[in-house]
Design a protein around this motif. Structure first.
Motif, mmCIF file in Angstrom:
data_model
loop_
_atom_site.group_PDB
_atom_site.id
_atom_site.type_symbol
_atom_site.label_atom_id
_atom_site.label_comp_id
_atom_site.label_asym_id
_atom_site.label_seq_id
_atom_site.Cartn_x
_atom_site.Cartn_y
_atom_site.Cartn_z
ATOM 1 N N ASP A 28 23.448 -2.542 39.957
ATOM 2 C CA ASP A 28 23.821 -1.263 40.569
ATOM 3 C C ASP A 28 24.402 -0.326 39.498
ATOM 4 O OD1 ASP A 28 26.457 -2.111 40.110
ATOM 5 O OD2 ASP A 28 26.880 -2.521 42.213
ATOM 6 N N HIS A 29 25.101 0.709 39.910
ATOM 7 C CA HIS A 29 25.651 1.715 39.007
ATOM 8 C C HIS A 29 26.652 1.127 38.013
ATOM 9 C CE1 HIS A 29 26.516 5.844 37.860
ATOM 10 N NE2 HIS A 29 27.812 5.588 37.962
ATOM 11 N N LEU A 30 27.379 0.102 38.424
ATOM 12 C CA LEU A 30 28.384 -0.525 37.565
ATOM 13 C C LEU A 30 27.836 -1.768 36.869
ATOM 14 C CD1 LEU A 30 31.505 -0.191 39.882
ATOM 15 C CD2 LEU A 30 30.773 1.317 38.024
ATOM 16 N N PHE A 31 26.536 -1.956 36.952
ATOM 17 C CA PHE A 31 25.840 -3.104 36.368
ATOM 18 C C PHE A 31 26.274 -4.423 36.984
ATOM 19 C CE2 PHE A 31 25.395 0.196 33.107
ATOM 20 C CZ PHE A 31 24.020 0.253 33.066
ATOM 21 N N PHE A 32 26.631 -4.365 38.259
ATOM 22 C CA PHE A 32 26.888 -5.580 39.027
ATOM 23 C C PHE A 32 25.554 -6.035 39.607
ATOM 24 C CE2 PHE A 32 31.349 -3.873 40.251
ATOM 25 C CZ PHE A 32 31.845 -4.215 39.004
ATOM 26 N N PRO A 33 25.208 -7.306 39.451
ATOM 27 C CA PRO A 33 23.927 -7.779 39.976
ATOM 28 C C PRO A 33 23.972 -7.985 41.487
ATOM 29 C CG PRO A 33 25.112 -9.590 38.942
ATOM 30 C CD PRO A 33 25.938 -8.351 38.723
ATOM 31 N N GLY A 34 22.814 -7.887 42.102
ATOM 32 C CA GLY A 34 22.694 -8.116 43.530
ATOM 33 C C GLY A 34 21.241 -8.078 43.944
ATOM 34 N N THR A 35 21.023 -8.275 45.236
ATOM 35 C CA THR A 35 19.653 -8.265 45.744
ATOM 36 C C THR A 35 19.445 -7.192 46.800
ATOM 37 O OG1 THR A 35 20.250 -9.988 47.331
ATOM 38 C CG2 THR A 35 19.257 -10.709 45.264
ATOM 39 N N ALA A 36 20.472 -6.854 47.551
ATOM 40 C CA ALA A 36 20.352 -5.851 48.613
ATOM 41 C C ALA A 36 20.571 -4.454 48.028
ATOM 42 C CB ALA A 36 21.389 -6.137 49.701
ATOM 43 N N PRO A 37 20.179 -3.426 48.762
ATOM 44 C CA PRO A 37 20.468 -2.066 48.298
ATOM 45 C C PRO A 37 21.977 -1.890 48.049
ATOM 46 C CG PRO A 37 18.955 -2.000 50.139
ATOM 47 C CD PRO A 37 19.422 -3.426 50.010
ATOM 48 N N SER A 38 22.291 -1.173 47.006
ATOM 49 C CA SER A 38 23.684 -0.941 46.634
ATOM 50 C C SER A 38 24.350 0.024 47.620
ATOM 51 C CB SER A 38 23.722 -0.358 45.222
ATOM 52 O OG SER A 38 25.032 -0.159 44.801
ATOM 53 N N ARG A 39 25.637 -0.237 47.911
ATOM 54 C CA ARG A 39 26.414 0.624 48.812
ATOM 55 C C ARG A 39 27.773 0.904 48.185
ATOM 56 N NH1 ARG A 39 25.390 -3.754 51.901
ATOM 57 N NH2 ARG A 39 27.597 -3.972 52.335
ATOM 58 N N PRO A 40 28.383 2.048 48.442
ATOM 59 C CA PRO A 40 29.647 2.416 47.813
ATOM 60 C C PRO A 40 30.773 1.412 48.043
ATOM 61 C CG PRO A 40 28.797 4.251 49.104
ATOM 62 C CD PRO A 40 27.888 3.086 49.334
#
Length: 76
Positions: free
Chosen positions: A42-54
């Protein structure tokens, strides 16, 4: 001067399709530009699989190891 641009593929604030495309277009004449997209980040370079949310930014996480590796390798 060499430039490294990193982009999170799940970033909804600065997007690959809109914002990164503009950077690429502006830097086509520059010889030493390295652009890398980390699709799972995401924006902070945190990995994930789902769409990023604030609200995800409120939870402590770690920057994706691949991002750190890219920065360290580029600096060498």
């Amino acid at each position: 001067m060499p430039v490294l641009i990193l982009q999170g593929g799940r970033d909804y604030q600065v997007t690959v399709d809109d914002d990164l495309a503009r950077w690429r277009a502006c830097l086509t004449h520059c010889a030493d530009v390295d652009i890398r997209v980390h699709d799972a980040c995401d924006h902070l370079f945190f990995p994930g699989t789902a769409p990023s949310r604030p609200e995800q930014y409120a939870h402590p996480q770690h920057v994706d190891e691949a991002v750190i590796d890219d920065i360290a390798g580029w600096l060498k």
